[in-house]
Design an enzyme around this catalytic site. Structure first.
Site, PDB file in Angstrom:
ATOM      1  CB  SER A   1      -3.029   5.452   1.130  1.00 30.82           C
ATOM      2  OG  SER A   1      -3.492   5.293   2.457  1.00 30.82           O
TER       3      SER A   1
ATOM      4  CE1 TYR B   1      -3.788   0.404   0.804  1.00 32.97           C
ATOM      5  CE2 TYR B   1      -3.249   1.680   2.763  1.00 32.97           C
ATOM      6  CZ  TYR B   1      -3.920   1.556   1.562  1.00 32.97           C
ATOM      7  OH  TYR B   1      -4.706   2.590   1.106  1.00 32.97           O
TER       8      TYR B   1
END
Length: 268
Positions: A142, A155
């Site tokens: 990501s 995350y």
């Protein structure tokens, strides 16, 4: 990598970018083993694939369960005979909260899905990939894996772990037939918030004010990176921009993202 006639495993194949990856691979002439925790979602993916769905196999699996992963891979090899590629796409986000306000159970779940799930599939399938004349591992990190996003810190940490795992694998497998790619998507129009069990409205893909990339476009970029055996791929202009900014001025970039996140959360 030439994807035609290859057998590719895709995690998170029941929705969003994973579904688009499955469909795009099928259209390339690949056979696809689609993994998801949701049986109905997998069946919907196959239905959407239409005639191409004949080359899709579905496997319901909780990727955080190591023994279940091992058993499922055994089943795949019995049914499909071989595996030529793996796209570790499945992932979840955390509640939008500071580390100090998160409980350990939530933190562990994010790490289990995003990092350990990726690791379990990779570790279990890799010995077989090493026997193939050509193989490929694609791990989806990501933009949160290279630049910090406040209230998504865990995350981001999980995706940073995926980044380093993937880059380490690349170096270790450099002299083998197994190619490795790490992918850093930016904002994608998926329902990751809802799929992460956080509730909230579904994404409106027809919203003209939504600047996020469509899942189908993101899938195309990822598959192109796989075909070209790229070491690294950013997906979306936001990921590309933040990658450049963070390399140039990490502290400035961190403060910039902090302000943007604070503003975004205030609007919701």
């Amino acid at each position: 990598m030439n994807l035609q006639y290859k057998t590719i495993v895709v995690t998170g194949g029941g929705s969003g970018m994973g579904r688009e990856l499955v469909i795009a691979l099928l259209k390339k002439g690949a056979k696809v083993a689609a993994i998801d925790i949701n049986k109905d979602s997998l069946e919907e993916t196959v239905r959407i694939a239409g005639d191409y769905g004949i080359n899709a196999s579905t496997f319901v699996l909780d990727i955080t369960d190591k023994s279940a992963v091992e058993e499922t891979v055994k089943e795949m090899l019995v049914r499909l005979k071989s595996i030529d590629g793996l796209i570790n796409n499945a992932g979840i986000i955390q509640p939008f909260a500071a580390v100090n306000d998160l409980d350990d159970k939530t933190t562990e779940r994010v790490m289990n899905v995003n990092f350990w799930g990726t690791y379990y599939l990779t570790k279990t399938i890799l010995p077989h990939l090493l026997t193939r004349p050509e193989a490929h591992i694609v791990n989806v990190s990501s933009m949160g894996g290279f630049i910090p996003f406040p209230t998504q810190t865990i995350y981001g940490a999980s995706k940073a772990a995926v980044k380093i795992l993937t880059e380490g694998l690349y170096a270790e497998l450099k002299n083998t037939a197994v190619n490795v790619t790490v992918v850093h998507p930016g904002a994608i129009m998926t329902n990751i918030t809802q799929n992460s069990g956080l509730g909230g409205p579904k994404v409106d893909n027809n919203d003209k004010n939504n600047m996020a990339l469509s899942p189908s476009k993101a899938a195309q970029i990822i598959i192109r990176a796989m075909e070209k055996n790229k070491f690294r791929a950013t997906v979306g202009k936001d990921a590309w921009f933040l990658d450049k900014l963070y390399r140039l001025a990490p502290k400035f970039a961190t403060n910039f993202i902090g302000k943007m996140m604070k503003k975004s959360l205030a609007q919701h």
